[in-house]
Write an enzyme that holds these catalytic residues in place. Structure first.
Site, PDB file in Angstrom:
ATOM      1  N   ARG A 199     -44.549  24.636 -41.420  1.00 33.13           N
ATOM      2  CA  ARG A 199     -45.606  23.626 -41.536  1.00 33.13           C
ATOM      3  C   ARG A 199     -45.785  23.064 -42.929  1.00 33.13           C
ATOM      4  O   ARG A 199     -46.405  22.012 -43.102  1.00 33.13           O
ATOM      5  CB  ARG A 199     -46.929  24.207 -41.032  1.00 33.13           C
ATOM      6  CG  ARG A 199     -46.835  24.557 -39.563  1.00 33.13           C
ATOM      7  CD  ARG A 199     -47.984  25.429 -39.140  1.00 33.13           C
ATOM      8  NE  ARG A 199     -49.214  24.680 -39.031  1.00 33.13           N
ATOM      9  CZ  ARG A 199     -50.403  25.269 -38.956  1.00 33.13           C
ATOM     10  NH1 ARG A 199     -50.504  26.576 -39.004  1.00 33.13           N
ATOM     11  NH2 ARG A 199     -51.488  24.542 -38.843  1.00 33.13           N
ATOM     12  N   GLN A 243     -44.564  17.417 -40.921  1.00 34.79           N
ATOM     13  CA  GLN A 243     -45.986  17.230 -40.595  1.00 34.79           C
ATOM     14  C   GLN A 243     -46.276  16.425 -39.325  1.00 34.79           C
ATOM     15  O   GLN A 243     -47.167  16.785 -38.577  1.00 34.79           O
ATOM     16  CB  GLN A 243     -46.731  16.689 -41.800  1.00 34.79           C
ATOM     17  CG  GLN A 243     -47.115  17.862 -42.678  1.00 34.79           C
ATOM     18  CD  GLN A 243     -47.675  17.494 -44.019  1.00 34.79           C
ATOM     19  OE1 GLN A 243     -48.291  16.448 -44.172  1.00 34.79           O
ATOM     20  NE2 GLN A 243     -47.442  18.351 -44.986  1.00 34.79           N
ATOM     21  N   ASP A 273     -46.484  18.742 -36.304  1.00 32.60           N
ATOM     22  CA  ASP A 273     -47.311  19.946 -36.421  1.00 32.60           C
ATOM     23  C   ASP A 273     -48.388  20.006 -35.330  1.00 32.60           C
ATOM     24  O   ASP A 273     -49.532  19.594 -35.522  1.00 32.60           O
ATOM     25  CB  ASP A 273     -47.936  19.984 -37.823  1.00 32.60           C
ATOM     26  CG  ASP A 273     -48.644  21.298 -38.087  1.00 32.60           C
ATOM     27  OD1 ASP A 273     -48.791  22.110 -37.142  1.00 32.60           O
ATOM     28  OD2 ASP A 273     -49.069  21.515 -39.236  1.00 32.60           O
ATOM     29  N   SER A 275     -51.578  22.230 -36.016  1.00 26.25           N
ATOM     30  CA  SER A 275     -52.653  21.553 -36.760  1.00 26.25           C
ATOM     31  C   SER A 275     -53.386  20.550 -35.875  1.00 26.25           C
ATOM     32  O   SER A 275     -54.618  20.478 -35.895  1.00 26.25           O
ATOM     33  CB  SER A 275     -52.091  20.811 -37.976  1.00 26.25           C
ATOM     34  OG  SER A 275     -51.782  21.719 -38.993  1.00 26.25           O
ATOM     35  N   TYR A 284     -50.472  31.116 -44.942  1.00 27.87           N
ATOM     36  CA  TYR A 284     -51.236  31.915 -43.980  1.00 27.87           C
ATOM     37  C   TYR A 284     -51.872  33.120 -44.666  1.00 27.87           C
ATOM     38  O   TYR A 284     -51.507  33.477 -45.779  1.00 27.87           O
ATOM     39  CB  TYR A 284     -50.313  32.428 -42.872  1.00 27.87           C
ATOM     40  CG  TYR A 284     -49.834  31.349 -41.940  1.00 27.87           C
ATOM     41  CD1 TYR A 284     -50.711  30.744 -41.043  1.00 27.87           C
ATOM     42  CD2 TYR A 284     -48.515  30.929 -41.952  1.00 27.87           C
ATOM     43  CE1 TYR A 284     -50.273  29.759 -40.179  1.00 27.87           C
ATOM     44  CE2 TYR A 284     -48.069  29.950 -41.089  1.00 27.87           C
ATOM     45  CZ  TYR A 284     -48.949  29.360 -40.208  1.00 27.87           C
ATOM     46  OH  TYR A 284     -48.525  28.384 -39.352  1.00 27.87           O
TER      47      TYR A 284
HETATM   48  P1  NAD Z   1     -54.675  30.001 -38.838  1.00 26.71           P
HETATM   49  O1  NAD Z   1     -55.055  29.379 -37.531  1.00 26.71           O
HETATM   50  O2  NAD Z   1     -53.449  30.842 -38.905  1.00 26.71           O
HETATM   51  O3  NAD Z   1     -55.892  30.897 -39.327  1.00 26.71           O
HETATM   52  C1  NAD Z   1     -57.171  30.316 -39.525  1.00 26.71           C
HETATM   53  C2  NAD Z   1     -57.770  30.831 -40.820  1.00 26.71           C
HETATM   54  O4  NAD Z   1     -58.134  32.197 -40.663  1.00 26.71           O
HETATM   55  C3  NAD Z   1     -56.835  30.788 -42.028  1.00 26.71           C
HETATM   56  O5  NAD Z   1     -57.390  29.929 -42.998  1.00 26.71           O
HETATM   57  C4  NAD Z   1     -56.755  32.219 -42.466  1.00 26.71           C
HETATM   58  O6  NAD Z   1     -56.689  32.350 -43.884  1.00 26.71           O
HETATM   59  C5  NAD Z   1     -58.038  32.791 -41.930  1.00 26.71           C
HETATM   60  N1  NAD Z   1     -58.076  34.252 -41.808  1.00 26.71           N
HETATM   61  C6  NAD Z   1     -57.129  35.099 -41.350  1.00 26.71           C
HETATM   62  N2  NAD Z   1     -57.557  36.374 -41.417  1.00 26.71           N
HETATM   63  C7  NAD Z   1     -58.826  36.338 -41.888  1.00 26.71           C
HETATM   64  C8  NAD Z   1     -59.803  37.326 -42.163  1.00 26.71           C
HETATM   65  N3  NAD Z   1     -59.569  38.626 -41.975  1.00 26.71           N
HETATM   66  N4  NAD Z   1     -60.989  36.925 -42.652  1.00 26.71           N
HETATM   67  C9  NAD Z   1     -61.237  35.605 -42.860  1.00 26.71           C
HETATM   68  N5  NAD Z   1     -60.361  34.631 -42.623  1.00 26.71           N
HETATM   69  C10 NAD Z   1     -59.170  34.987 -42.136  1.00 26.71           C
HETATM   70  O7  NAD Z   1     -54.612  28.925 -39.983  1.00 26.71           O
HETATM   71  P2  NAD Z   1     -54.192  27.400 -39.916  1.00 26.71           P
HETATM   72  O8  NAD Z   1     -55.355  26.567 -39.642  1.00 26.71           O
HETATM   73  O9  NAD Z   1     -53.049  27.322 -39.002  1.00 26.71           O
HETATM   74  O10 NAD Z   1     -53.756  27.129 -41.409  1.00 26.71           O
HETATM   75  C11 NAD Z   1     -52.941  28.066 -42.091  1.00 26.71           C
HETATM   76  C12 NAD Z   1     -52.498  27.504 -43.388  1.00 26.71           C
HETATM   77  O11 NAD Z   1     -51.504  26.533 -43.196  1.00 26.71           O
HETATM   78  C13 NAD Z   1     -53.555  26.860 -44.232  1.00 26.71           C
HETATM   79  O12 NAD Z   1     -53.269  27.183 -45.572  1.00 26.71           O
HETATM   80  C14 NAD Z   1     -53.329  25.423 -44.017  1.00 26.71           C
HETATM   81  O13 NAD Z   1     -53.828  24.627 -45.070  1.00 26.71           O
HETATM   82  C15 NAD Z   1     -51.841  25.439 -44.014  1.00 26.71           C
HETATM   83  N6  NAD Z   1     -51.292  24.254 -43.446  1.00 26.71           N
HETATM   84  C16 NAD Z   1     -50.510  23.535 -44.287  1.00 26.71           C
HETATM   85  C17 NAD Z   1     -49.945  22.395 -43.815  1.00 26.71           C
HETATM   86  C18 NAD Z   1     -49.100  21.608 -44.726  1.00 26.71           C
HETATM   87  O14 NAD Z   1     -48.824  22.006 -45.829  1.00 26.71           O
HETATM   88  N7  NAD Z   1     -48.651  20.481 -44.306  1.00 26.71           N
HETATM   89  C19 NAD Z   1     -50.169  21.965 -42.524  1.00 26.71           C
HETATM   90  C20 NAD Z   1     -50.981  22.737 -41.701  1.00 26.71           C
HETATM   91  C21 NAD Z   1     -51.530  23.888 -42.188  1.00 26.71           C
END
Ligand code: NAD
Length: 391
Positions: free
Chosen positions: A121, A127, A130, A133, A228
């Site tokens: 991702r 993107q 994705d 997201s 993550y």
């Molecule tokens: P996810 O669905 O895997 O998890 C949701 C959130 O839960 C995350 O922010 C994670 O840090 C948090 N989490 C996990 N364990 C936890 C705990 N014990 N206590 C509190 N919080 C906890 O996450 P997501 O929405 O899929 O996003 C994951 C990452 O990917 C993020 O950094 C997001 O910015 C990144 N991302 C980047 C891109 C990109 O660069 N283009 C695109 C999409 C997502």
């Protein structure tokens, strides 16, 4: 090459993998589109709209017989899997890290499985593909509406002739894509919002959408690979639960979105924390799953009211309840990935390509994606680590 869009058969699933608007884009790349009769109906896309866009409407048996590539949103049911044949490919959110046995079955049948949740991702060229997201964004929005509908008071501060209502206090646990959208939506409804995550990088993101960031003194950073979070140790988890409990007790609404890829969701709200909440409080657990969720006692797809009058909503598939927006976004994601893999009108599997290395789970009767294959390796006690717990 023929691409087939199936009618989803999971209970309550209203999304469809491809919307009519995307059909001409695939056809321009030399791909014919077959749509199972009624596939888009629950998302308000009638068969006539697909036919007008150039797709051919077919029965289920015709679709499985003729399609080279099957597009689905969710994991195919055992009934669907049994209808797939060798040489066919299936694209969907297959969750192979949670259900490696499905990958094994598809490999055994000679089906090429492509899972959008394996996408790298952080690659900017990935993107548009994705789907995690796009669906998390829809889910985060809907979680707030579900909470507002259940909560017995107003979200905003309201000053009326009949008195003043204080604004609702809402906490979002987990500030990834879904959490940040939930924060923004709750702010727009007028709640006083705070957010928490184990990745310190989320602090500025939470603040930028207008919420207060909760910092815990007992747990440090748990930032893992690829943006993550990593799984916490038992000691860290207990410290986190204890310290969070004090914050949770002061909230009217808690929305939990915490996930660790391929692991059971971390429990953030314990039974003791629930007991400390006031009657009428509402929790929406987006991590609710058959393996357990972010909230003690939550059940996927069910609403439970505790003895203390706290409502726990196990919101495991919110995107299905916003089917038009969710399907529209998913359709763009899946078609972008498909077109990335189509050359001269045919699907070309190339495991040297970074995107394909993440998403292609099975090919030529083998589980080729490393993370899924690793889960299927026998563990020291002879079993396979199918729930990702290491147990
Ligand atoms: P996810 O669905 O895997 O998890 C949701 C959130 O839960 C995350 O922010 C994670 O840090 C948090 N989490 C996990 N364990 C936890 C705990 N014990 N206590 C509190 N919080 C906890 O996450 P997501 O929405 O899929 O996003 C994951 C990452 O990917 C993020 O950094 C997001 O910015 C990144 N991302 C980047 C891109 C990109 O660069 N283009 C695109 C999409 C997502």
């Amino acid at each position: 090459m023929k691409v087939g869009v199936i009618k989803e058969d999971a209970p309550g699933e209203r999304r469809v993998a491809l919307v009519p608007e995307t059909v001409p884009k695939l056809m321009a790349a030399g791909v014919d589109v077959l749509v199972e009769k009624g596939a888009g109906e629950a998302a308000w896309y009638p068969d006539t709209a697909y036919a007008e866009a150039g797709a051919v409407i077919v029965s289920g048996p015709e679709l499985y017989d003729q399609a080279d590539v099957i597009l689905t949103v969710t994991r195919p049911s055992p009934g669907t899997v049994s209808r797939l044949r060798a040489g066919q490919a299936v694209f969907g959110l297959l969750a192979p890290l949670i259900h490696p046995e499905l990958a094994q079955a598809l490999a055994g049948q000679g089906v090429t499985a492509v899972s959008l949740d394996g996408l790298p991702r952080t690659l900017s060229r990935a993107q548009p593909m994705d789907a995690l997201s796009s669906q998390a964004n829809v889910a985060g929005y809907k979680a707030v509406l579900v909470a507002a509908e259940t909560y017995g008071r107003f979200f905003p501060l309201l000053i009326t002739a009949a008195g003043t209502a204080r604004p609702a206090r809402l906490l979002v646990l987990g500030a990834g894509v879904a959490g940040l959208q939930a924060i923004g939506t709750a702010r727009r409804l007028g709640a006083v919002v705070s957010g928490y995550d184990v990745r310190p990088a989320t602090k500025t993101e939470v603040e930028s959408v207008g919420a207060t960031f909760i910092e815990l003194t007992s747990v440090g950073s748990a930032a893992g690979e690829g943006g993550y979070a990593r799984q916490l140790t038992d000691e860290e988890r207990r410290a986190q639960q204890d310290e969070l409990s004090g914050h949770i007790a002061k909230q009217d609404i808690v929305i939990t979105t915490a996930q660790v890829p391929g692991r059971r969701p971390p429990q953030l709200v314990t039974e003791d924390a629930l007991k400390a909440m006031s009657p009428g409080s509402v929790l929406v657990d987006m991590g609710a799953s058959a393996l357990g969720g972010n909230v003690a006692g939550s059940e996927p797809g069910q609403t439970i009211v505790t003895e203390g009058g706290v409502t726990i909503i196990g919101a495991d598939n919110l995107p299905a309840s916003v089917p038009t927006a969710a399907s529209n976004a998913y359709s763009r994601n899946v078609s972008a990935l498909l077109l990335h893999m189509v050359r001269d009108g045919a699907l070309v599997i190339d495991l040297d390509d970074e995107i394909q290395r993440g998403v292609v789970i099975t090919h030529h009767n083998e589980v080729v994606q490393q993370a899924t294959a690793a889960l299927l390796q026998p563990t020291s006690d002879g079993g396979a680590d199918v729930d990702g717990t290491g147990n």
